[in-house]
Design a protein around this motif. Structure first.
Motif, short mmCIF file in Angstrom:
data_model
loop_
_atom_site.label_atom_id
_atom_site.label_comp_id
_atom_site.label_asym_id
_atom_site.label_seq_id
_atom_site.Cartn_x
_atom_site.Cartn_y
_atom_site.Cartn_z
N GLN A 66 -54.12 13.62 3.61
CA GLN A 66 -53.14 12.57 3.33
C GLN A 66 -51.71 13.12 3.43
OE1 GLN A 66 -53.94 10.58 -0.36
NE2 GLN A 66 -55.78 9.58 0.42
N ALA A 67 -51.49 14.32 2.91
CA ALA A 67 -50.16 14.92 2.98
C ALA A 67 -49.74 15.14 4.44
CB ALA A 67 -50.12 16.24 2.21
N GLY A 68 -50.68 15.64 5.25
CA GLY A 68 -50.37 15.84 6.66
C GLY A 68 -50.08 14.53 7.37
N ASP A 69 -50.85 13.51 7.05
CA ASP A 69 -50.63 12.20 7.68
C ASP A 69 -49.28 11.63 7.26
OD1 ASP A 69 -51.57 9.82 9.17
OD2 ASP A 69 -51.51 8.88 7.19
N PHE A 70 -48.92 11.78 5.99
CA PHE A 70 -47.63 11.27 5.51
C PHE A 70 -46.48 11.98 6.20
CE2 PHE A 70 -44.06 11.72 2.52
CZ PHE A 70 -43.70 10.38 2.40
N VAL A 71 -46.57 13.29 6.33
CA VAL A 71 -45.51 14.05 7.00
C VAL A 71 -45.39 13.63 8.47
CG1 VAL A 71 -44.80 16.35 7.75
CG2 VAL A 71 -45.67 16.01 5.44
N THR A 72 -46.53 13.43 9.12
CA THR A 72 -46.52 13.01 10.52
C THR A 72 -45.86 11.65 10.70
OG1 THR A 72 -48.55 14.26 10.94
CG2 THR A 72 -47.95 12.55 12.53
N VAL A 73 -46.27 10.69 9.86
CA VAL A 73 -45.70 9.34 9.95
C VAL A 73 -44.22 9.35 9.60
CG1 VAL A 73 -45.80 7.01 9.00
CG2 VAL A 73 -47.92 8.23 9.51
N SER A 74 -43.83 10.15 8.60
CA SER A 74 -42.42 10.23 8.21
C SER A 74 -41.58 10.81 9.33
CB SER A 74 -42.27 11.08 6.94
OG SER A 74 -42.96 10.50 5.86
N GLY A 75 -42.10 11.88 9.96
CA GLY A 75 -41.37 12.46 11.09
C GLY A 75 -41.22 11.47 12.23
N CYS A 111 -37.82 7.59 15.33
CA CYS A 111 -37.66 6.21 15.81
C CYS A 111 -36.30 5.61 15.45
CB CYS A 111 -38.77 5.33 15.25
SG CYS A 111 -40.39 5.62 16.02
N ILE A 112 -35.61 6.21 14.47
CA ILE A 112 -34.28 5.69 14.10
C ILE A 112 -33.34 5.70 15.30
CG2 ILE A 112 -32.23 6.16 12.69
CD1 ILE A 112 -34.05 7.12 10.49
N ASP A 166 -33.32 -3.61 15.96
CA ASP A 166 -33.48 -4.98 15.43
C ASP A 166 -32.52 -5.19 14.26
OD1 ASP A 166 -34.27 -7.47 14.68
OD2 ASP A 166 -36.41 -7.01 14.53
N GLY A 167 -31.29 -5.62 14.59
CA GLY A 167 -30.29 -5.82 13.55
C GLY A 167 -30.62 -6.96 12.60
N ARG A 168 -31.23 -8.01 13.10
CA ARG A 168 -31.57 -9.15 12.25
C ARG A 168 -32.61 -8.75 11.19
NH1 ARG A 168 -32.76 -14.68 15.28
NH2 ARG A 168 -30.61 -14.17 15.89
N PRO A 211 -45.34 0.00 15.90
CA PRO A 211 -45.26 -0.55 14.54
C PRO A 211 -44.33 0.24 13.63
CG PRO A 211 -47.55 -0.32 15.22
CD PRO A 211 -46.72 0.38 16.25
N VAL A 212 -44.30 1.56 13.81
CA VAL A 212 -43.43 2.38 12.97
C VAL A 212 -41.96 2.05 13.25
CG1 VAL A 212 -42.70 4.75 12.48
CG2 VAL A 212 -45.13 4.23 12.77
N HIS A 213 -41.62 1.90 14.52
CA HIS A 213 -40.25 1.56 14.88
C HIS A 213 -39.88 0.17 14.39
CE1 HIS A 213 -37.10 0.67 18.21
NE2 HIS A 213 -36.53 1.17 17.14
N PHE A 214 -40.78 -0.78 14.53
CA PHE A 214 -40.49 -2.17 14.20
C PHE A 214 -40.53 -2.42 12.70
CE2 PHE A 214 -41.84 -6.63 13.64
CZ PHE A 214 -40.80 -7.26 14.29
N LEU A 215 -41.43 -1.76 11.97
CA LEU A 215 -41.64 -2.06 10.55
C LEU A 215 -41.02 -1.04 9.61
CD1 LEU A 215 -45.40 -3.11 10.75
CD2 LEU A 215 -43.42 -4.62 10.59
N PHE A 216 -41.11 0.25 9.95
CA PHE A 216 -40.65 1.29 9.05
C PHE A 216 -39.14 1.45 9.05
CE2 PHE A 216 -44.43 4.14 7.94
CZ PHE A 216 -45.35 3.12 8.13
N VAL A 217 -38.56 1.52 10.27
CA VAL A 217 -37.16 1.89 10.40
C VAL A 217 -36.21 0.94 9.66
CG1 VAL A 217 -35.25 2.19 12.04
CG2 VAL A 217 -37.49 3.19 12.52
#
Length: 258
Positions: free
Chosen positions: A19-28, A33-34, A40-42, A139-145
């Motif tokens: 889980q820690a490795g997956d979290f670090v990967t997704v966070s990176g 993606c920033i 998506d400014g709106r 999804p990470v770019h569209f939802l997380f950022v």
């Protein structure tokens, strides 16, 4: 018996490491993606409202209540040593350095982090995230950022607002109830403070905002198990975020006050 215990310990360690490795990967991936386009400014504006504007009543009530309770304790404690004049000074240091950023962070973990986990968890179990991938949308770019940027911007602003409300709470108690001088309180509240103290509080708030957004989105993104999983995601997000906020607060205090 011993073998079973060791197996459970080993399984827990492996699960935590995974889980820690997956979290670090997704966070990176989120931070990378920033810098990607399109932006998506709106969606960002919607998240700024959800994270910041809609959280103002919660921040006001919690900051006011905590600062007034702390002022009561300080007034009673210093009264034992005939040093009531120090109450406002200690109140100022405590509110700016610790109470405002930590209380705001914990409340936002409960309000904002859980909402992010529930929203993304619902999208995951209803296959909306799979639909985004089918449309060649990350999804990470569209939802997380947007959520990460909103939390990073609004948490410091809410913390600054919490400092102001904490000042008013201490004023209401020490001046309105205890009868202290309004001029003396206004002078003493900021007597031991400097711009560095405010910068420390805002730095903590920025880190707390990143923790809340990343943990909330990650827990929602990795939701499995239908309705039960959606119910567990916000709880897990709040617990994990709150724990890491307290841990980060300790290390940031040690590093920034040196």
């Amino acid at each position: 018996m011993l073998q079973s215990l060791l197996e459970r310990i080993g399984t827990s360690i492996l699960e935590f490491s995974t889980q820690a490795g997956d979290f670090v990967t997704v966070s990176g991936h989120t931070f990378v993606c920033i810098l990607k386009r399109p932006f998506d400014g709106r969606n960002l504006l919607r998240q700024l409202q959800a994270v910041g504007v809609n959280s103002i009543p919660v921040v006001v009530l919690t900051s006011l209540a905590v600062s007034m309770v702390f002022a009561v304790q300080l007034s009673y404690g210093f009264k034992q040593f005939q040093a009531e004049g120090l109450a406002a000074q200690v109140e100022g240091v405590a509110v700016v350095r610790e109470l405002a950023p930590v209380i705001t962070g914990l409340m936002m973990a409960g309000r904002v982090g859980s909402a992010m986990a529930a929203e993304l968890g619902t999208m995951q179990v209803t296959e909306q995230i799979d639909a985004l991938e089918c449309l060649a949308t990350d999804p990470v770019h569209f939802l997380f950022v947007p959520r990460l940027l909103a939390a990073a911007v609004m948490l410091p602003l809410l913390t600054g607002f919490a400092v102001y409300v904490g000042d008013l709470g201490g004023y209401a108690l020490l001046v309105g109830v205890q009868g202290s001088s309004a001029w003396v309180y206004g002078h003493d509240f900021y007597k031991l403070l400097s711009g560095r103290d405010l910068s420390i509080a805002l730095t903590k708030a920025l880190v707390f905002g990143l923790i809340i957004a990343l943990v909330g989105c990650w827990r929602g993104y990795r939701t499995r198990g239908g309705a039960e999983g959606v119910g567990n995601a916000p709880t897990s997000s709040v617990v994990t975020s709150s724990l890491w906020i307290l841990i980060a607060d300790f290390f940031l205090t040690k590093l920034l006050l040196v």
